[in-house]
Design a protein around this motif. Structure first.
Motif, PDB file in Angstrom:
ATOM      1  N   THR A  67       0.848  -1.199   0.000  1.00  0.00           N
ATOM      2  CA  THR A  67       0.000   0.000   0.000  1.00  0.00           C
ATOM      3  C   THR A  67       0.870   1.230   0.000  1.00  0.00           C
ATOM      4  N   THR A  68       0.339   2.282  -0.563  1.00  0.00           N
ATOM      5  CA  THR A  68       1.089   3.547  -0.637  1.00  0.00           C
ATOM      6  C   THR A  68       1.077   4.212   0.724  1.00  0.00           C
ATOM      7  N   PRO A  69       2.178   4.788   1.177  1.00  0.00           N
ATOM      8  CA  PRO A  69       2.227   5.467   2.474  1.00  0.00           C
ATOM      9  C   PRO A  69       1.350   6.722   2.448  1.00  0.00           C
ATOM     10  N   PRO A  70       0.819   7.158   3.612  1.00  0.00           N
ATOM     11  CA  PRO A  70      -0.007   8.371   3.657  1.00  0.00           C
ATOM     12  C   PRO A  70       0.828   9.601   3.345  1.00  0.00           C
ATOM     13  N   PRO A  71       0.181  10.641   2.847  1.00  0.00           N
ATOM     14  CA  PRO A  71       0.947  11.875   2.514  1.00  0.00           C
ATOM     15  C   PRO A  71       1.457  12.540   3.782  1.00  0.00           C
ATOM     16  N   PRO A  72       2.543  13.233   3.711  1.00  0.00           N
ATOM     17  CA  PRO A  72       3.092  13.921   4.901  1.00  0.00           C
ATOM     18  C   PRO A  72       2.206  15.076   5.319  1.00  0.00           C
ATOM     19  N   PRO A  73       2.184  15.439   6.604  1.00  0.00           N
ATOM     20  CA  PRO A  73       1.365  16.566   7.067  1.00  0.00           C
ATOM     21  C   PRO A  73       1.874  17.873   6.461  1.00  0.00           C
ATOM     22  N   PRO A  74       0.945  18.839   6.343  1.00  0.00           N
ATOM     23  CA  PRO A  74       1.377  20.127   5.751  1.00  0.00           C
ATOM     24  C   PRO A  74       2.386  20.828   6.657  1.00  0.00           C
ATOM     25  N   SER A  75       3.327  21.421   6.046  1.00  0.00           N
ATOM     26  CA  SER A  75       4.375  22.118   6.793  1.00  0.00           C
ATOM     27  C   SER A  75       3.881  23.477   7.273  1.00  0.00           C
ATOM     28  N   ALA A  76       4.438  23.974   8.357  1.00  0.00           N
ATOM     29  CA  ALA A  76       4.047  25.273   8.918  1.00  0.00           C
ATOM     30  C   ALA A  76       4.550  26.399   8.014  1.00  0.00           C
ATOM     31  N   PRO A  77       3.746  27.495   7.976  1.00  0.00           N
ATOM     32  CA  PRO A  77       4.205  28.623   7.126  1.00  0.00           C
ATOM     33  C   PRO A  77       5.473  29.254   7.698  1.00  0.00           C
ATOM     34  N   ASP A  78       6.218  29.880   6.819  1.00  0.00           N
ATOM     35  CA  ASP A  78       7.469  30.511   7.259  1.00  0.00           C
ATOM     36  C   ASP A  78       7.204  31.765   8.076  1.00  0.00           C
ATOM     37  N   VAL A  79       6.186  32.563   7.685  1.00  0.00           N
ATOM     38  CA  VAL A  79       5.905  33.833   8.363  1.00  0.00           C
ATOM     39  C   VAL A  79       4.551  33.730   9.025  1.00  0.00           C
ATOM     40  N   ILE A  80       4.465  34.036  10.319  1.00  0.00           N
ATOM     41  CA  ILE A  80       3.203  34.020  11.069  1.00  0.00           C
ATOM     42  C   ILE A  80       2.736  35.449  11.251  1.00  0.00           C
TER      43      ILE A  80
END
Length: 241
Positions: A67-80
């Protein structure tokens, strides 16, 4: 004249002796033949077990599913970015509902005339023997005294029992006999209520309750000028003649 044959040479002279010897021999041989026993030969059974050295077992071919691995979680934005509150929220002040010692409550003045008193009639039950005015059975109105009406009531109830009596077929078949004690109440409207019975068998009790329940409506008994409940008891005998 002398006989020609020699008496010692006569054949039939010892025939009975020969017959007894032959009969004894035959009986002896017959007895020996019946006493002969034959035994079966014991048969030997040999179990042969064949062992095969070459055992082949077919192993099913399995396929591994990848089975294909799950997609990685979204990365945090650079600027908050910090966003300031635009709308001001007004706070709601909740007032206390508790009363303090300084609060004065005026006394409510209620006059006696405003209060309505409702009289509740007590529903009492009086035994038939001590009732002031006994219930009047239909047909007993012609009597004036309470003793005569009481005797008329007892007689009418007994006549009703005899007229409507029907021996239960099942109890008659099983030869069930006995006495059933029935107690009931004539309410303030003259109806028969609260039938209680006690007897030797359920079939007899049900028949006694049916007879009492079919009593007609009567004039209710009175105590101290008002209609009351009257308790009445009667035994009913079930006998087979």
């Amino acid at each position: 004249m002398k006989p020609k044959k020699n008496p010692n040479a006569e054949i039939g002279r010892n025939s009975s002796l020969y017959f007894m010897i032959g009969l004894t021999s035959v009986l002896f041989l017959t007895w020996q033949s019946l006493e002969v026993k034959f035994y079966e030969r014991e048969s030997t059974v040999s179990d042969v077990v064949e062992v095969m050295d070459d055992l082949k077992e077919d192993v099913p071919v399995t396929e591994m599913l990848r089975t294909t691995p799950p997609p990685p979680p979204p990365s945090a934005p650079d600027v908050i970015e910090i966003v300031e509150d635009v709308e001001e929220v007004e706070e709601t002040v909740i007032e206390s509902t508790e009363s303090s010692q300084e609060t004065y409550i005026e006394d409510a003045i209620v006059s006696v005339e405003d209060v309505e008193v409702e009289e509740v009639e007590e529903d009492i039950t009086v035994p038939f023997a001590v009732i002031e005015y006994v219930p009047v059975f239909p047909g007993c109105e012609v009597y004036e005294t309470q003793a005569e009406r009481k005797a008329c009531f007892n007689r009418k109830v007994q006549e009703h029992v005899v007229k409507n009596f029907r021996y239960p077929p099942s109890a008659l078949e099983m030869q069930i006999t006995g006495r059933v004690y029935v107690q009931f109440v004539i309410d303030s409207k003259g109806n028969v209520t609260d039938i209680q019975k006690r007897g030797p068998d359920r079939l007899l009790e049900e028949e006694a309750a049916r007879i009492i329940a079919s009593l007609p409506n009567v004039k209710p008994g009175e105590q101290r000028g008002r209609a009351v409940r009257v308790k009445y008891s009667i035994p009913i005998n079930f006998e087979i003649q």
